[in-house]
Design an enzyme around this catalytic site. Structure first.
Site, mmCIF file in Angstrom:
data_model
loop_
_atom_site.group_PDB
_atom_site.id
_atom_site.type_symbol
_atom_site.label_atom_id
_atom_site.label_comp_id
_atom_site.label_asym_id
_atom_site.label_seq_id
_atom_site.Cartn_x
_atom_site.Cartn_y
_atom_site.Cartn_z
ATOM 1 C CG ASP B 132 3.151 -5.050 -1.803
ATOM 2 O OD1 ASP B 132 2.814 -5.458 -2.938
ATOM 3 O OD2 ASP B 132 2.971 -3.882 -1.424
ATOM 4 C CE LYS B 195 4.816 -1.317 0.504
ATOM 5 N NZ LYS B 195 3.720 -2.275 0.698
ATOM 6 C CE LYS B 231 2.518 0.122 -1.985
ATOM 7 N NZ LYS B 231 1.754 -1.122 -1.838
#
Lengths: 287, 295
Positions: B132, B195, B231
């Site tokens: 991430d 995300k 996400k």
């Protein structure tokens, strides 16, 4: 000239320091004994109860960590506020069928009861605490602590003094409470919420719902995040249900049956003790 | 780099969200949805005080959400800081649960690219299945879109086989137009997932932001045929909200995205609330957090 139309109060619930309508959108028509006035009362649902428990849980930490002296002051303040709203309660009690004299007596008694528990709020702990003799080098002592979130089914017959007699000892002990008001005479109960709202009682410490007892008693007694239940009434089926459901998470069931709430013997510090838990501490000491 | 700016109708996005969120999901559908949510969770611990013990405990929870309830799925992944990757990897041996690591100087991203790439290579070498990364918001807001795009592409290269999730940190991007533009840049530059947030900035994942990102994914899929994952992270702690997000995905992207390969929730306390709801559905009794693992 045209007669002025009175602005009537909307009776709502009291959850987390706010006055929401029931999430279910359902109402109960309440009519006074003389059939002159009709009022819509919220028919609270299990979701209203769930929301109230969340509010009570959130409020618990703050309320229970206040000093006993401060809780005492706030209870006293509720009494002061009730005194100031005397005429409003007079009107509602009379509307609910009381005589003027009986209404006045009930209000006086309710104020006195609040002051009574205000007095006890910073004294019960020393009365109910003790030092235990142990045959080891420990200083061993026991003292009461608040149970947590308490659900309560208030007495049906006496709407103001009944509610006050139930709520005051619970919050004096540092608990927070979700209380189901008298089903027969709910007017005073919601008005009492307005008194609480102006008395420095933080939102969520007392939550007042209205609705059908038969519909809500299941959730009141079974909710896993409730630590004690106070039931007022004489129905043996309901008492059985409350006690059985309380076993789910071992919440403490307290049943008050055949009580005359106008009687002085229904106020005592043991009613505070009923929603407290005793904690015992072993503190090492040198020999 | 082509930087076509989509103008987003903010009021329209709000309205769309409130219509989607008014759907009522009950009974069997609710239980099904709650199970799906559990399987999509990236169980997250990203705190300076994280210890090996806490990470191990979280890994155990990932595989054993609530053993009293039969037939529960496991969560999709564990999300940790780089120094915890090896510990998490070892703790999750023998399970299907992925290890995701934040990287590139999370949460600010304020270090030179060289360090960021080293960090990514290190976490992949330690066994991270997913990375991430955060974008350089300062550069993005300064209009240096090429820099942002190149950085993402370099990180993607450093990831190797590991999946790359690109954190836009929408709370710092100010407008929905910027959210859309950053989503487009991230997808073109090689993101496998986009995300919303690090969870360290407020507001985190807000519903309109998620909707705009989902729409960006939909448009990208129509144009290129590539399915990019989504996400939302930060501030999603209630089961009800997570189900509302499922409705939003279904209505915006369709059934294909309703699985952990293409949709994740970045959350720490969501799992417990979902478990409490599942237990409420099966027993009829409202639950207490006291009876679920602390995390």
């Amino acid at each position: 000239m045209k007669k002025r139309e009175d602005i009537k109060k909307t009776y709502k619930l009291y959850i987390g320091g706010k006055f929401p309508r029931t999430e279910s959108g359902r109402y109960i028509k309440w009519t006074d004994p003389k059939k002159a006035t009709t009022v819509n009362i919220c028919r609270g649902s299990r979701k209203d109860f769930r929301n109230a428990v969340v509010a009570a849980r959130e409020a618990f930490c703050g309320w229970s960590s206040r000093t006993a002296y401060n809780r005492s002051q706030i209870l006293y303040r509720i009494g002061e506020m009730l005194e100031g709203r005397r005429s409003q309660f007079m009107d509602e009690l009379i509307l609910q069928g009381s005589s003027k004299k009986a209404a006045e007596k009930e209000i006086n008694l309710s104020i006195d009861r609040l002051i009574y528990y205000a007095g006890w709020a910073d004294k019960y702990q020393q009365i109910f605490s003790r030092v235990n003799p142990v045959a080891l080098p420990y200083f061993n002592f026991s003292y009461p602590e608040p149970t947590g979130v308490v659900s309560a089914i208030a007495p049906n017959e006496s709407s103001l003094i009944g509610l006050v007699s139930i709520v005051a000892p619970i919050i004096a002990g540092g608990n927070t409470v979700v209380v189901l008001a008298s089903e027969e005479n709910p007017l005073c109960s919601i008005t009492f919420a307005e008194v609480l709202h102006t008395s420095d009682v933080s939102g969520g410490v007392v939550n007042i719902l209205t609705g059908h007892r038969s519909e809500l008693i299941e959730q009141f007694s079974s909710h896993m995040d409730v630590n004690a239940i106070v039931y007022c009434g004489n129905e043996s089926e309901e008492i059985k249900l409350v006690q059985e459901n309380a076993a789910l998470n071992v919440k403490r069931p307290i049943v008050y049956s055949n009580e005359n709430w106008h009687n002085k013997n229904t106020q005592d510090p043991y009613r505070i003790l009923n929603t407290l838990e005793i904690k015992t501490t072993w503190h090492p000491v040198s020999i | 780099m082509e930087t076509f700016i989509h103008r987003i109708d903010q009021v329209g996005a709000q309205e769309r969200v409130s219509r989607l969120f008014s759907r009522s999901i009950k009974k069997e559908s609710k239980i099904e949805a709650l199970h799906t949510v559990l399987s999509m969770i990236d169980l997250t611990t990203l705190e300076g005080k994280d210890s090996p013990g806490k990470v191990k405990q979280l890994c155990y929870k990932a595989a054993h959400l609530h053993d009293q309830l039969p037939n529960l799925p496991t969560v999709a992944a564990i999300c940790v800081y780089p120094t915890m990757v090896a510990i998490a990897k070892k703790a999750l041996e023998g399970t299907d649960i992925n290890v995701a690591s934040v990287a590139t100087a999370f949460p600010s991203g304020m270090t030179p690219l060289e360090y960021k790439l080293n960090e990514v290579k290190m976490v992949v070498a330690e066994g991270a299945d997913e990375v991430d990364m955060v974008i350089s918001r300062g550069k993005f807001l300064g209009g240096e879109y090429n820099y942002v795009a190149d950085e993402i592409a370099s990180v993607k290269e450093a990831c190797g086989k590991a999946h790359l999730k690109v954190i836009l940190e929408t709370g710092e991007l100010v407008t929905l137009d910027n959210v859309r533009l950053a989503s487009d840049i991230a997808m073109k530059s090689g993101a496998d997932f986009i995300k919303t947030s690090t969870g360290k900035v407020s507001p985190a994942a807000t519903p309109p932001v998620v909707l705009i990102m989902l729409e960006a994914i939909r448009d990208y899929f129509k144009k290129t045929g590539k399915k990019i994952g989504m996400k939302p992270a930060g501030g999603i702690s209630k089961a009800k909200l997570s189900i509302q997000y499922l409705v939003m995905i279904k209505e915006t992207l369709g059934q294909d995205w309703l699985n952990a390969d293409l949709f994740r929730f970045g959350a720490s306390s969501l799992a417990n609330d979902v478990l409490m709801q599942i237990l409420k559905q099966s027993t009829g009794v409202y639950q207490s957090a006291n009876y679920f693992s602390m995390d």
